[in-house]
Design an enzyme around this catalytic site. Structure first.
Site, PDB file in Angstrom:
ATOM      1  N   THR A 103      31.849  23.191  59.791  1.00 22.63           N
ATOM      2  CA  THR A 103      32.625  23.763  60.791  1.00 22.63           C
ATOM      3  C   THR A 103      32.980  25.435  60.676  1.00 22.63           C
ATOM      4  O   THR A 103      33.030  25.999  58.952  1.00 22.63           O
ATOM      5  CB  THR A 103      33.982  22.671  61.123  1.00 22.63           C
ATOM      6  OG1 THR A 103      35.098  23.353  61.505  1.00 22.63           O
ATOM      7  CG2 THR A 103      34.240  22.364  59.311  1.00 22.63           C
ATOM      8  N   THR A 130      35.527  20.913  65.623  1.00 29.01           N
ATOM      9  CA  THR A 130      34.305  20.427  65.392  1.00 29.01           C
ATOM     10  C   THR A 130      34.324  19.100  64.817  1.00 29.01           C
ATOM     11  O   THR A 130      34.489  18.844  63.077  1.00 29.01           O
ATOM     12  CB  THR A 130      32.935  21.900  64.807  1.00 29.01           C
ATOM     13  OG1 THR A 130      33.414  22.525  66.037  1.00 29.01           O
ATOM     14  CG2 THR A 130      32.156  21.077  64.411  1.00 29.01           C
ATOM     15  N   GLY A 150      27.980  28.940  69.308  1.00 33.08           N
ATOM     16  CA  GLY A 150      28.283  29.246  68.554  1.00 33.08           C
ATOM     17  C   GLY A 150      27.059  28.933  67.479  1.00 33.08           C
ATOM     18  O   GLY A 150      26.059  28.578  67.791  1.00 33.08           O
TER      19      GLY A 150
HETATM   20  N1  ASP Z   1      32.349  26.684  64.554  1.00 39.14           N
HETATM   21  C1  ASP Z   1      32.302  26.188  65.966  1.00 39.14           C
HETATM   22  C2  ASP Z   1      31.819  27.370  66.946  1.00 39.14           C
HETATM   23  O1  ASP Z   1      31.787  28.016  66.391  1.00 39.14           O
HETATM   24  C3  ASP Z   1      34.346  25.859  66.151  1.00 39.14           C
HETATM   25  C4  ASP Z   1      34.429  25.226  63.983  1.00 39.14           C
HETATM   26  O2  ASP Z   1      33.876  24.659  63.573  1.00 39.14           O
HETATM   27  O3  ASP Z   1      35.741  25.034  64.746  1.00 39.14           O
HETATM   28  O4  ASP Z   1      31.824  26.840  68.004  1.00 39.14           O
END
Ligand code: ASP
Length: 312
Positions: free
Chosen positions: A230, A179, A209
């Site tokens: 993230t 992300t 998410g």
């Molecule tokens: N937070 C993001 C999600 O859960 C994924 C990430 O940040 O790595 O969609």
């Protein structure tokens, strides 16, 4: 007029060693793009959008082109942008086929009476305003494209099987993504934040998410600061991580302390993995993460871009 500040991240995903050079280059270029806007007295909103667009185009990041495929081999993207001067925000979720979800999120903020639009409605808005659309085969790259092609040859798994297998998976089992996010404070002292993601690898269709959720994936308030997060979305949303960190700064905590405390809280209360970037209302930057890798780039007091990729 104040000295602007800028920081970006490229996510806490499971970065293979060979991708780290691309990640370093990607966050450096994104940081330079956002800084160029701020140096020309542009707005914090324009800066975070410009930086995130650069990372949405870089296939090494899980946002825009390079997003992870869901279990059906589709790309469903989430993004949010927030203006700390007015507390206005725009967000999109589970949107397909858009090259720059962050620009679509900004359109939600500026061209609709709403704050959050999802799925087909978000896609229709993108088409209405003439945003560039990309086919799934272009949004997916590398192994993700191979996964989709394999599904097309072998046929989709039976839906009953898909949901049964998913019921067995522990929360967090589908792995976090790379992300992207940016936080800026411009020469007028306005703070803005942007976060964009393709979500978790092999998520269920329709899964959203933390990233586009205000307060979890992003928060900005000129009075206190801005944050982009993230990591494992299912746990980050349980502690409303971005708003928590901004409130710590509102309460007088330093920017680095707030970043560390937000990540420690995530770990202590949910066993989640994640990271955060912050700017406080004085323009100080900070970040923290509890994974091995989280590419970050920021601009130091001398106006130079600094990059850090991993703990090592
Ligand atoms: N937070 C993001 C999600 O859960 C994924 C990430 O940040 O790595 O969609």
């Amino acid at each position: 007029m104040t000295q602007p500040s800028f920081i970006v991240h490229g996510g806490t995903g499971s970065w293979p060693q060979e991708a780290l050079l691309d990640a370093e280059k990607g966050v450096r270029e994104a940081c330079a793009a956002g800084w160029k806007v701020l140096e020309a007295d542009g707005s914090a909103l324009d800066a975070v959008e410009a930086a995130v667009r650069v990372m949405e185009d870089a296939p090494c990041f899980d946002a825009g082109r390079g997003s992870y495929a869901n279990k059906l081999g589709e790309v469903e993207m989430d993004a949010i942008i927030m203006d700390g001067a007015t507390l206005n925000l725009g967000a999109v979720a589970a949107v397909k086929g858009v090259r720059h979800p962050i620009t679509l999120a900004r359109l939600v903020m500026t061209r609709t009476p709403h704050a959050f639009i999802v799925a087909e409605g978000a896609r229709m808005l993108a088409e209405h305003y003439g945003l560039e659309m990309l086919p799934t085969e272009i949004l997916l790259t590398g192994d993700e494209l191979v996964y989709r092609q394999r599904l097309q040859v072998e046929g989709l798994a039976d839906l009953h099987e898909m949901f049964a297998a998913s019921a067995e998976e522990a929360s967090g089992a589908t792995g976090t993504g790379d992300t992207v996010g940016a936080v800026a404070r411009d020469s007028r002292g306005d703070i803005a934040v942007a976060t964009s993601t393709g979500g978790k690898k092999r998520k269920l269709p329709g899964r959203v998410g933390d990233s586009p959720l205000v307060g979890s994936g992003a928060y900005a308030d000129n009075e206190a600061g801005g944050a982009s997060t993230t990591g494992d979305g299912e746990t980050i949303m349980r502690i409303v991580m971005a708003k928590s960190a901004v409130d710590m700064m509102r309460g007088g905590m330093g920017v680095e302390g707030a970043a560390r405390e937000a990540v420690s809280h995530l770990e202590a209360r949910t066993s989640g993995e994640g990271g955060i970037i912050l700017i406080d209302n004085q323009g100080r930057v900070g970040y923290a993460f509890n994974t091995f890798v989280m590419p970050v780039a920021w601009v130091d007091e001398k106006g130079q871009v600094q990059v850090r990729v991993s703990l090592g």
